[in-house]
Motif scaffolding. Structure first.
Motif, short mmCIF file in Angstrom:
data_model
loop_
_atom_site.label_atom_id
_atom_site.label_comp_id
_atom_site.label_asym_id
_atom_site.label_seq_id
_atom_site.Cartn_x
_atom_site.Cartn_y
_atom_site.Cartn_z
N LYS A 61 76.87 4.87 12.87
CA LYS A 61 77.06 3.41 12.86
C LYS A 61 77.29 2.87 14.26
O LYS A 61 76.75 1.83 14.64
CB LYS A 61 78.26 3.04 11.98
CG LYS A 61 77.93 2.92 10.52
CD LYS A 61 79.11 2.35 9.75
CE LYS A 61 78.81 2.39 8.26
NZ LYS A 61 79.97 2.73 7.46
N VAL A 62 78.11 3.58 15.04
CA VAL A 62 78.39 3.14 16.41
C VAL A 62 77.11 3.18 17.25
O VAL A 62 76.78 2.23 17.96
CB VAL A 62 79.50 4.01 17.05
CG1 VAL A 62 79.58 3.76 18.56
CG2 VAL A 62 80.85 3.73 16.39
N LEU A 63 76.37 4.29 17.16
CA LEU A 63 75.13 4.42 17.94
C LEU A 63 74.11 3.37 17.52
O LEU A 63 73.41 2.78 18.37
CB LEU A 63 74.56 5.83 17.81
CG LEU A 63 75.40 6.93 18.47
CD1 LEU A 63 74.84 8.30 18.12
CD2 LEU A 63 75.47 6.75 19.97
N ASP A 64 74.02 3.10 16.22
CA ASP A 64 73.10 2.07 15.74
C ASP A 64 73.52 0.69 16.25
O ASP A 64 72.69 -0.13 16.63
CB ASP A 64 73.01 2.08 14.21
CG ASP A 64 72.25 3.30 13.69
OD1 ASP A 64 71.61 4.00 14.50
OD2 ASP A 64 72.30 3.54 12.46
N ALA A 65 74.83 0.45 16.29
CA ALA A 65 75.34 -0.83 16.80
C ALA A 65 75.01 -0.99 18.28
O ALA A 65 74.75 -2.10 18.75
CB ALA A 65 76.85 -0.92 16.57
N LEU A 66 74.99 0.12 19.01
CA LEU A 66 74.63 0.08 20.43
C LEU A 66 73.14 -0.15 20.63
O LEU A 66 72.71 -0.56 21.69
CB LEU A 66 75.02 1.40 21.11
CG LEU A 66 76.49 1.68 21.33
CD1 LEU A 66 76.68 3.08 21.86
CD2 LEU A 66 77.11 0.66 22.27
N GLY A 115 84.30 13.47 19.31
CA GLY A 115 84.00 13.31 17.90
C GLY A 115 84.14 11.86 17.47
O GLY A 115 84.19 10.95 18.30
N CYS A 116 84.25 11.66 16.17
CA CYS A 116 84.22 10.32 15.59
C CYS A 116 85.31 9.39 16.15
O CYS A 116 85.02 8.26 16.55
CB CYS A 116 84.35 10.43 14.07
SG CYS A 116 84.15 8.86 13.23
N ASP A 117 86.56 9.84 16.16
CA ASP A 117 87.66 8.96 16.60
C ASP A 117 87.48 8.54 18.05
O ASP A 117 87.65 7.37 18.40
CB ASP A 117 89.01 9.65 16.42
CG ASP A 117 89.37 9.84 14.95
OD1 ASP A 117 88.73 9.21 14.09
OD2 ASP A 117 90.29 10.63 14.66
N ILE A 118 87.14 9.51 18.90
CA ILE A 118 86.96 9.22 20.33
C ILE A 118 85.80 8.25 20.53
O ILE A 118 85.90 7.29 21.28
CB ILE A 118 86.73 10.53 21.12
CG1 ILE A 118 88.01 11.37 21.10
CG2 ILE A 118 86.27 10.25 22.55
CD1 ILE A 118 87.86 12.78 21.60
N VAL A 119 84.70 8.49 19.82
CA VAL A 119 83.52 7.63 19.94
C VAL A 119 83.87 6.20 19.52
O VAL A 119 83.52 5.24 20.20
CB VAL A 119 82.34 8.19 19.11
CG1 VAL A 119 81.21 7.18 18.99
CG2 VAL A 119 81.83 9.49 19.75
N GLU A 155 86.88 4.76 19.47
CA GLU A 155 87.80 4.17 20.46
C GLU A 155 87.04 3.74 21.71
O GLU A 155 87.28 2.65 22.25
CB GLU A 155 88.88 5.18 20.86
CG GLU A 155 89.94 5.37 19.78
CD GLU A 155 90.80 6.61 20.02
OE1 GLU A 155 90.85 7.12 21.17
OE2 GLU A 155 91.43 7.08 19.05
N MET A 156 86.12 4.60 22.18
CA MET A 156 85.35 4.27 23.38
C MET A 156 84.44 3.07 23.14
O MET A 156 84.23 2.25 24.02
CB MET A 156 84.53 5.47 23.84
CG MET A 156 85.37 6.56 24.46
SD MET A 156 84.40 7.99 24.95
CE MET A 156 83.46 7.33 26.33
N TYR A 157 83.92 2.96 21.91
CA TYR A 157 83.07 1.82 21.57
C TYR A 157 83.89 0.53 21.58
O TYR A 157 83.48 -0.48 22.15
CB TYR A 157 82.43 2.04 20.19
CG TYR A 157 81.61 0.88 19.72
CD1 TYR A 157 80.41 0.55 20.35
CD2 TYR A 157 82.02 0.10 18.65
CE1 TYR A 157 79.64 -0.53 19.92
CE2 TYR A 157 81.25 -0.97 18.21
CZ TYR A 157 80.08 -1.28 18.86
OH TYR A 157 79.32 -2.35 18.43
N GLU A 158 85.08 0.59 20.96
CA GLU A 158 85.93 -0.60 20.89
C GLU A 158 86.39 -1.06 22.27
O GLU A 158 86.56 -2.25 22.51
CB GLU A 158 87.12 -0.35 19.95
CG GLU A 158 86.69 -0.37 18.49
CD GLU A 158 87.71 0.22 17.55
OE1 GLU A 158 88.88 0.42 17.96
OE2 GLU A 158 87.35 0.50 16.39
#
Length: 106
Positions: free
Chosen positions: A37-42, A82-86, A88-91
């Motif tokens: 989801k994060v990568l798609d949002a990017l 992993g997921c949590d770090i990704v 947090e970095m996205y936010e």
């Protein structure tokens, strides 16, 4: 070619690589889905590697990164997390900066 060599070539031949359970179109765990989801949002293109199809990669990637869980995101050859770090970095905007930074050429 050994497992770590295969992982190295995947990570170095592609700008963004996600080792995940399932494929980007159909993640097979919530954490993998979260990173997708994060990568798609990017809006970036990336390579998804389904660790469920390859037990050697599934175990090898944990040793390669010294990180015990899947998913694992690599950007420009560097292990991100992993997921949590990704998330947090996205936010924080850090992930956008990372994926949009042009690679330095020697």
């Amino acid at each position: 070619m050994g497992t770590s060599d295969r992982i190295t070539s995947l990570v170095t031949d592609n700008d963004i690589v996600l080792f995940m359970k399932g494929v980007p179109q159909a993640p097979q765990c919530g954490f993998s889905a979260g990173v997708v989801k994060v990568l798609d949002a990017l809006g970036v293109s990336y390579v998804g590697v389904n660790v469920l199809e390859d037990p050697f990669i599934r175990e090898g990637i944990k040793e390669y990164s010294d990180w015990p869980t899947i998913p694992q995101l690599y950007v420009k050859g560097e292990f991100v997390g992993g997921c949590d770090i990704v998330r947090e970095m996205y936010e924080s905007g850090e992930l956008q900066a990372l994926v949009n930074t042009p690679e330095e050429t020697g």
